[in-house]
Motif scaffolding. Structure first.
Motif, PDB file in Angstrom:
ATOM      1  N   GLY A 111       1.035  -0.997   0.018  1.00 22.92           N
ATOM      2  CA  GLY A 111      -0.190   0.392  -0.369  1.00 22.92           C
ATOM      3  C   GLY A 111       0.863   1.055  -0.144  1.00 22.92           C
ATOM      4  N   GLY A 112       0.108   2.475  -0.241  1.00 22.68           N
ATOM      5  CA  GLY A 112       0.838   3.580  -0.753  1.00 22.68           C
ATOM      6  C   GLY A 112       1.023   4.521   0.569  1.00 22.68           C
ATOM      7  N   SER A 133       4.497   2.827   1.473  1.00 27.32           N
ATOM      8  CA  SER A 133       5.424   3.625   1.086  1.00 27.32           C
ATOM      9  C   SER A 133       6.176   5.096   1.247  1.00 27.32           C
ATOM     10  CB  SER A 133       4.726   3.792  -0.821  1.00 27.32           C
ATOM     11  OG  SER A 133       4.486   2.135  -0.718  1.00 27.32           O
ATOM     12  N   VAL A 154      -0.517  -1.360 -12.481  1.00 25.53           N
ATOM     13  CA  VAL A 154       0.380  -1.481 -10.738  1.00 25.53           C
ATOM     14  C   VAL A 154      -0.845  -1.146 -10.108  1.00 25.53           C
ATOM     15  CG1 VAL A 154       2.567  -1.559  -9.083  1.00 25.53           C
ATOM     16  CG2 VAL A 154       2.488  -1.182 -11.648  1.00 25.53           C
ATOM     17  N   ARG A 196      -3.075  -3.001  -6.629  1.00 25.83           N
ATOM     18  CA  ARG A 196      -3.899  -3.427  -5.327  1.00 25.83           C
ATOM     19  C   ARG A 196      -4.624  -4.192  -6.398  1.00 25.83           C
ATOM     20  NH1 ARG A 196      -5.648  -2.436  -1.251  1.00 25.83           N
ATOM     21  NH2 ARG A 196      -5.846   0.043  -1.841  1.00 25.83           N
ATOM     22  N   LYS A 210      -9.808   0.243  -8.379  1.00 24.25           N
ATOM     23  CA  LYS A 210      -8.162   0.339  -9.425  1.00 24.25           C
ATOM     24  C   LYS A 210      -9.294   0.507 -10.683  1.00 24.25           C
ATOM     25  CE  LYS A 210      -5.723   1.236  -5.458  1.00 24.25           C
ATOM     26  NZ  LYS A 210      -4.648   1.835  -5.855  1.00 24.25           N
ATOM     27  N   THR A 217      -0.764  -6.820  -6.554  1.00 28.28           N
ATOM     28  CA  THR A 217      -0.825  -6.985  -5.574  1.00 28.28           C
ATOM     29  C   THR A 217      -2.075  -7.517  -4.786  1.00 28.28           C
ATOM     30  OG1 THR A 217       1.212  -5.687  -4.646  1.00 28.28           O
ATOM     31  CG2 THR A 217       0.242  -6.770  -3.130  1.00 28.28           C
ATOM     32  N   ARG A 265       1.337 -11.511  -8.037  1.00 22.92           N
ATOM     33  CA  ARG A 265       2.157 -11.239  -5.977  1.00 22.92           C
ATOM     34  C   ARG A 265       3.090  -9.807  -6.520  1.00 22.92           C
ATOM     35  NH1 ARG A 265       3.728 -15.649  -9.907  1.00 22.92           N
ATOM     36  NH2 ARG A 265       5.646 -14.394 -10.926  1.00 22.92           N
ATOM     37  N   SER A 266       3.301  -9.128  -5.553  1.00 28.19           N
ATOM     38  CA  SER A 266       4.183  -8.576  -5.649  1.00 28.19           C
ATOM     39  C   SER A 266       5.024  -8.213  -5.560  1.00 28.19           C
ATOM     40  CB  SER A 266       4.546  -8.032  -3.852  1.00 28.19           C
ATOM     41  OG  SER A 266       3.103  -7.162  -2.582  1.00 28.19           O
ATOM     42  N   VAL A 267       6.284  -7.235  -6.617  1.00 31.60           N
ATOM     43  CA  VAL A 267       7.385  -7.785  -7.136  1.00 31.60           C
ATOM     44  C   VAL A 267       8.327  -6.631  -5.863  1.00 31.60           C
ATOM     45  CG1 VAL A 267       6.934  -8.191  -8.923  1.00 31.60           C
ATOM     46  CG2 VAL A 267       7.321  -5.701  -8.656  1.00 31.60           C
ATOM     47  N   LYS A 282      11.394  -3.504  -4.914  1.00 33.24           N
ATOM     48  CA  LYS A 282      10.791  -2.277  -5.615  1.00 33.24           C
ATOM     49  C   LYS A 282      11.991  -2.111  -6.988  1.00 33.24           C
ATOM     50  CE  LYS A 282       8.157  -0.347  -2.877  1.00 33.24           C
ATOM     51  NZ  LYS A 282       6.896  -0.060  -3.417  1.00 33.24           N
ATOM     52  N   LEU A 293      10.557  -3.323  -9.257  1.00 34.74           N
ATOM     53  CA  LEU A 293       8.916  -2.799 -10.213  1.00 34.74           C
ATOM     54  C   LEU A 293       9.393  -1.287 -10.650  1.00 34.74           C
ATOM     55  CD1 LEU A 293       6.044  -1.754  -9.862  1.00 34.74           C
ATOM     56  CD2 LEU A 293       7.053  -0.430  -7.201  1.00 34.74           C
ATOM     57  N   ASN A 351      -3.096   7.773  -5.753  1.00 37.21           N
ATOM     58  CA  ASN A 351      -2.350   6.966  -6.270  1.00 37.21           C
ATOM     59  C   ASN A 351      -0.579   7.427  -6.735  1.00 37.21           C
ATOM     60  OD1 ASN A 351      -1.413   5.830  -9.029  1.00 37.21           O
ATOM     61  ND2 ASN A 351      -3.662   4.672  -8.594  1.00 37.21           N
ATOM     62  N   LEU A 352       0.028   6.863  -5.991  1.00 33.50           N
ATOM     63  CA  LEU A 352       1.429   6.921  -5.654  1.00 33.50           C
ATOM     64  C   LEU A 352       1.518   6.210  -7.180  1.00 33.50           C
ATOM     65  CD1 LEU A 352       2.743   6.360  -2.052  1.00 33.50           C
ATOM     66  CD2 LEU A 352       2.068   8.309  -3.945  1.00 33.50           C
ATOM     67  N   VAL A 353       1.262   5.172  -7.701  1.00 34.45           N
ATOM     68  CA  VAL A 353       2.140   4.043  -8.831  1.00 34.45           C
ATOM     69  C   VAL A 353       1.997   6.068  -9.644  1.00 34.45           C
ATOM     70  CG1 VAL A 353       1.174   2.490 -10.699  1.00 34.45           C
ATOM     71  CG2 VAL A 353       1.059   2.129  -8.279  1.00 34.45           C
ATOM     72  N   GLU A 398       5.534   7.468  -8.909  1.00 39.65           N
ATOM     73  CA  GLU A 398       5.655   6.365  -9.311  1.00 39.65           C
ATOM     74  C   GLU A 398       6.500   6.860 -10.767  1.00 39.65           C
ATOM     75  OE1 GLU A 398       5.168   4.332  -4.819  1.00 39.65           O
ATOM     76  OE2 GLU A 398       4.873   3.164  -7.229  1.00 39.65           O
TER      77      GLU A 398
HETATM   78  P1  ADP Z   1      -3.029   2.221  -2.589  1.00 41.13           P
HETATM   79  O1  ADP Z   1      -2.703   2.989  -1.222  1.00 41.13           O
HETATM   80  O2  ADP Z   1      -4.161   1.998  -2.672  1.00 41.13           O
HETATM   81  O3  ADP Z   1      -2.396   1.006  -2.928  1.00 41.13           O
HETATM   82  P2  ADP Z   1      -1.249   3.757  -3.893  1.00 41.13           P
HETATM   83  O4  ADP Z   1      -0.915   3.176  -5.870  1.00 41.13           O
HETATM   84  O5  ADP Z   1      -1.418   5.039  -3.760  1.00 41.13           O
HETATM   85  O6  ADP Z   1      -2.167   3.540  -4.055  1.00 41.13           O
HETATM   86  O7  ADP Z   1      -0.029   2.790  -3.793  1.00 41.13           O
HETATM   87  C1  ADP Z   1       0.047   1.679  -4.221  1.00 41.13           C
HETATM   88  C2  ADP Z   1       1.980   1.737  -3.382  1.00 41.13           C
HETATM   89  O8  ADP Z   1       2.298  -0.207  -3.622  1.00 41.13           O
HETATM   90  C3  ADP Z   1       3.056   2.318  -4.022  1.00 41.13           C
HETATM   91  O9  ADP Z   1       3.848   2.317  -3.691  1.00 41.13           O
HETATM   92  C4  ADP Z   1       3.555   0.420  -5.449  1.00 41.13           C
HETATM   93  O10 ADP Z   1       4.431   0.782  -5.570  1.00 41.13           O
HETATM   94  C5  ADP Z   1       3.200  -0.711  -4.207  1.00 41.13           C
HETATM   95  N1  ADP Z   1       2.709  -1.678  -5.540  1.00 41.13           N
HETATM   96  C6  ADP Z   1       1.914  -1.531  -6.063  1.00 41.13           C
HETATM   97  N2  ADP Z   1       1.401  -2.815  -6.377  1.00 41.13           N
HETATM   98  C7  ADP Z   1       2.712  -3.139  -6.613  1.00 41.13           C
HETATM   99  C8  ADP Z   1       3.600  -4.747  -7.048  1.00 41.13           C
HETATM  100  N3  ADP Z   1       2.470  -5.576  -7.639  1.00 41.13           N
HETATM  101  N4  ADP Z   1       4.462  -5.056  -6.329  1.00 41.13           N
HETATM  102  C9  ADP Z   1       5.177  -3.985  -5.709  1.00 41.13           C
HETATM  103  N5  ADP Z   1       5.007  -2.897  -4.941  1.00 41.13           N
HETATM  104  C10 ADP Z   1       3.310  -2.170  -5.300  1.00 41.13           C
END
Ligand code: ADP
Ligand code: G6P
Length: 502
Positions: free
Chosen positions: A52-53, A56, A301, A303, A308, A338, A378-380, A382, A385, A405-407, A410
């Motif tokens: 989650g953001g 991060s 990318v 959750r 989303k 994720t 799955r998560s990956v 950083k 990513l 939305n931090l994605v 990023e």
């Molecule tokens: P939320 O807080 O609702 O999950 P955000 O986009 O604000 O949405 O933040 C998501 C964070 O999670 C980001 O920092 C992003 O890099 C990370 N993230 C999202 N999906 C993945 C993934 N599949 N693997 C690794 N990191 C992820």
């Protein structure tokens, strides 16, 4: 509507609990710790970054301030001892039982508040026993904070799971300075008012000294709600300042402001530099080759959350393939998803719809060994990513509603060379700042398709204009990083200069 402000934050508080026994002058409390405990089948325990953001954004802030982070370790019925991370953050785990997990976390937080605050994308459930669990768990978090906070400390409470904590803490520890930040949208008053426990919830929040929202629209909703009670509201909306003051009938006044959250741009720059230094270009090429060497890579990318809009972007992609507007031999869509809140019905349905669409699209348009949709549930890490961000030509960020939305930010931060394009929902908070994105209405599949095609067409046929757009967004993100967010909030809370100068 006019209501009288409820005058007690929480009747269950035992005022004998903990009075300044801790020695932490800066405490952040969030439902989750920045790391989740992983328990293997043989009982071995380890930690991994939690999703989650919020995590991060706050991790670099806590590292900079060497603060204490109070939160849940991500597994039930476990209460590890407090420990310090390698980067100097003191983690103070709070135990949640299986019952708390089901009723406070899955129930009230994520099946009541999450959909209510995201404008009813799914229907919120109102369950009295979940509310009891929410109150109990908020009391537990507040009590733990009260034991670790030094006299006169600053406590920064995070997000919708802990909205009663400011009120409880104010009773337990009147000496504390208390900030609250909401990481998700604040809904229009007519939606908020559906909440059967709206008065207690609001009263809990209002005992903070400062409340921060991402957007002016969130703040306007909150202020309009407060005006419906007998509270005085003065000032005007300001960004990165507490422009508005709310005064309660009991004389307590608090600031309210807009503080758009952002990302750790220097950490991203360092990861990119290290990656380039280690000549990982070979790996990038290999990843691209593994995708079948498409000329255009679309990337999502997220959750795996119904807010989303993942299914709708897949449907838009499918229709573009179907109509021949995109050639399946030329393009690929990578979706990293994720796992999130997996036992809640609406999340199960979303996952099943997304996976069905991935299967169908690949069945219709892929060749053996060359899928047109690459999907990973799955998560990956950083580092990995960042490589996906670098590989993407068109980033797809299409939430129905999203606090920030931090994605999106990023992705933009990986574009020092101004390459690539961002398709962005107008209902993501980030759209207020990333105005040069290809904005779309995620409820309108035609509009998502249009934005995807405009981005693809622009990259091929109008590269200079596309570079100008990306460059404007890159500068925006670089100039407004997470340090600015945290410093503005703590500055407005009036504590930065005295206690936590960065
Ligand atoms: P939320 O807080 O609702 O999950 P955000 O986009 O604000 O949405 O933040 C998501 C964070 O999670 C980001 O920092 C992003 O890099 C990370 N993230 C999202 N999906 C993945 C993934 N599949 N693997 C690794 N990191 C992820
Ligand atoms: C969003 C919320 C956070 C939450 C995160 C991950 O960013 O604003 O509060 O921690 O999603 O969700 P989870 O339910 O796994 O903690």
């Amino acid at each position: 509507m006019s209501e009288t402000a409820p005058d007690s934050a929480d009747g269950n508080v035992d005022s004998n609990v903990a009075t300044g026994t801790g020695d932490n002058s800066f405490v952040v409390v969030a439902n989750r710790l920045p790391v989740d405990m992983i328990i293997e089948s043989d009982g071995t325990k380890s930690w991994q970054e939690s999703p989650g953001g919020l995590v991060s954004a706050l991790s670099p802030v806590l590292e900079k301030h060497q603060g204490c982070w109070v939160g849940w370790p991500g597994v039930t019925d476990e209460a590890p001892e407090p420990f310090r991370t390698e980067r100097g953050v003191l983690l103070h785990p709070v135990e949640l039982t299986q019952h708390d997990f089901e009723e406070f976390y899955e129930g009230f937080s994520n099946a009541t508040l999450w959909p209510l605050y995201h404008n009813l994308i799914v229907t919120p459930e109102f369950n009295r026993s979940w509310w009891d669990a929410y109150r109990d768990v908020n009391l537990r978090f507040a009590t733990d904070v009260a034991t670790v906070a030094a006299p006169g400390a600053t406590v920064w409470v995070q997000d919708y799971q802990l909205q009663l904590v400011p009120g409880i803490l104010r009773q337990l520890r009147p000496d504390l300075t208390i900030g609250f930040f909401l990481h998700i949208p604040f809904p229009p008053p007519e939606i908020y008012r559906q909440l059967p426990w709206r008065n207690e919830m609001l009263r809990g929040l209002l005992d903070a000294d400062l409340i921060g929202f991402h957007l002016a629209s969130n703040l306007r909703n909150f202020v309009e709600l407060c005006r419906g009670y007998d509270m005085e509201v003065s000032g005007e909306i300001k960004v990165r300042e507490a422009g508005i003051t709310i005064t309660l009938p009991n004389g307590h006044s608090l600031g309210v402001g807009v503080f758009p959250i952002s990302i750790d741009t220097s950490a991203i720059a360092a990861t990119l530099a290290a990656d380039t230094h280690h000549e990982s270009h070979g790996e990038l090429e290999q990843m691209h080759h593994n995708m079948g060497s498409p000329s255009t890579v679309f990337l999502g990318v997220d959750r795996l959350d119904y807010t989303k809009g993942i299914l709708q972007r897949l449907l838009a992609f499918e229709e573009l393939l179907d109509s021949g507007a995109l050639d399946p031999k030329e393009v690929a869509l990578v979706q990293l998803a994720t796992p999130s809140r997996e036992r809640i019905d609406s999340y199960r349905t979303t996952r099943s719809n997304v996976e069905e669409a991935v299967g169908r699209i690949n069945g219709r348009f892929s060749q053996i060994g060359r899928p047109v949709v690459h999907y990973q549930h799955r998560s990956v890490t950083k580092d990995v990513l960042m490589r996906y961000y670098r590989l993407a030509d068109v980033m797809l960020v299409t939430p129905f509603r999203d606090g920030m939305n931090l994605v999106a930010k990023e992705f933009v931060a990986t574009r020092a060379d101004s390459s690539g394009a961002l398709v962005l929902s107008e209902f993501a908070g980030a759209a207020d700042e990333l105005t040069q994105a290809h904005l779309c209405n995620p409820f309108d599949i035609e509009d998502i398709k249009k934005a995807m095609l405009q981005a693809t067409w622009g990259l091929k046929n109008n590269p200079e204009a596309m570079k100008e757009r990306m460059s404007a967004m890159y500068n925006q993100v670089m100039e407004h990083d997470v340090d600015l967010w945290a410093n503005a909030f703590l500055g407005a809370l009036g504590v930065l200069e005295q206690k936590h100068s960065v």
